[in-house]
Scaffold this motif. Sequence first.
Motif, short mmCIF file in Angstrom:
data_model
loop_
_atom_site.label_atom_id
_atom_site.label_comp_id
_atom_site.label_asym_id
_atom_site.label_seq_id
_atom_site.Cartn_x
_atom_site.Cartn_y
_atom_site.Cartn_z
N LYS A 314 52.73 29.41 44.42
CA LYS A 314 52.30 30.42 43.45
C LYS A 314 52.40 31.75 44.19
CE LYS A 314 50.00 31.75 39.65
NZ LYS A 314 50.50 31.56 38.28
N ALA A 315 53.20 32.67 43.67
CA ALA A 315 53.41 33.97 44.33
C ALA A 315 53.80 33.79 45.80
CB ALA A 315 52.16 34.85 44.19
N GLY A 316 54.64 32.78 46.07
CA GLY A 316 55.15 32.59 47.43
C GLY A 316 54.20 31.87 48.37
N ILE A 317 53.02 31.52 47.90
CA ILE A 317 52.03 30.82 48.75
C ILE A 317 52.03 29.33 48.38
CG2 ILE A 317 49.59 30.69 49.42
CD1 ILE A 317 50.35 33.48 49.91
N ASN A 318 52.02 28.46 49.39
CA ASN A 318 51.98 27.01 49.11
C ASN A 318 50.63 26.61 48.52
OD1 ASN A 318 54.52 26.78 50.23
ND2 ASN A 318 53.74 26.22 52.26
N ILE A 319 50.67 25.92 47.41
CA ILE A 319 49.40 25.47 46.81
C ILE A 319 49.35 23.94 46.66
CG2 ILE A 319 49.12 27.65 45.57
CD1 ILE A 319 49.81 25.87 42.98
N GLY A 320 50.39 23.24 47.08
CA GLY A 320 50.39 21.78 46.98
C GLY A 320 51.80 21.24 46.91
#
Length: 369
Positions: A314-320
């Motif tokens: 999400k927005a370049g950040i790993n969330i899973g």
Amino acid sequence: MVMAEIGPNTRLRVSPFYDATVREGVAAFSPYNSMLMPVSYGDSDLEYNRLMNGVSQWDVSVQRQVEIKGPDAAGLVQMLCVRNLSKIEVGKGKYVPMCDHRGVLINDPVVLKHEDGTFWLSIGDNNILMWARSIAAERRLNVELREPDVSPMAVQGPKAEDVVAAIFGDWVRALKYFWFAPAEIDGIPLVIQRSGYSKQGGFELYLRDSSRGTDLWNIVREAGHPWNIGPGYPNPMERIESGLLSYGGDTDDQTNPFEVRLEKYVDLEIDDEVVGIKALRAIKAEGVKRRQLGIVLKTNDRRPGHAVWYKIQKAGINIGHMTNGAWSPRMQAMIGFALVNVDFAPGDEVQVVFGTHSNRGTLCELPFF
Ligand code: THG
């Protein structure tokens, strides 16, 4: 993935249905419990439609049995399972999560109680015989543990009941979900259970004589002819649509039952001696960090099955991770399971990274159907 042949070896057990599945034209296998499980006969749409509208027969002998017998059998089974089994009835199966001492899911078998003091654990992909032996030995329990000569074949789909009744008689129609009974056909001993890894209904025939695999396969094939029976396997398209968990496919070495929708099978009040129960109480008190949701991708590219978990961002950040995926004929979309940070919710738009490019997707509740 390009694959070479598997060389001859004695560590890989051959299914009693192997010859029959080769004759049916099996096109691919997946390793499971040191055996090979058919996962394709070359036409995934046909194989899906057969399961949804007709009947299919599956070699699921990889669902090995662990037999637990003796004065302490019920005690050991309960120590191994985080669901309260004090009321399990003779002749009925139950779906139960098993955890290690950290509360991490290590299997999700169907437990069958044959009589007081005799159980089978019908296991997913790992060595529960070894695990059960070490727990039993450490706790000095009076039990006998072994793998019996048992090889399940699933008959699944809306016409499965007609086929199984044509072979064994109309009494099978009265079997309720997860109930089982012994049966025999042409001298082949087996156990029939209303169960199976799909939501389309059906039975599992637990073959009790591995020398009769081809015979049993052919009996089911002949009896199913009027309903156009054909070969199948635990179907990724159907099982993802239906929200069925794949232990080892959708779980890793950190996953607890709460994260993957198994909370209703966990009884935190049971005895402290149940392996993992104290850890689960602590995890529950602290709150989980990840949970399993569905994901619908905004692409019509039909992708092959997963050999790895794909990152979700999400927005370049790993969330899973997207742990598995398949084309859904009913959704007309690529769908899958997402194991994501609990801060994200159904409706959230995310990106799934497939190697060098990514696809947009939307998180959703499970099951899809
Ligand atoms: N049948 C048998 N043994 C098995 C499987 C099976 N061993 C390996 C693997 N499958 C174990 N995992 C599962 C996962 C889901 C189910 C059964 C075994 C299942 N679940 C239903 C559901 O989630 O809707 C019902 C659970 C319930 O509410 O009781 O059937 O398939 N013999």
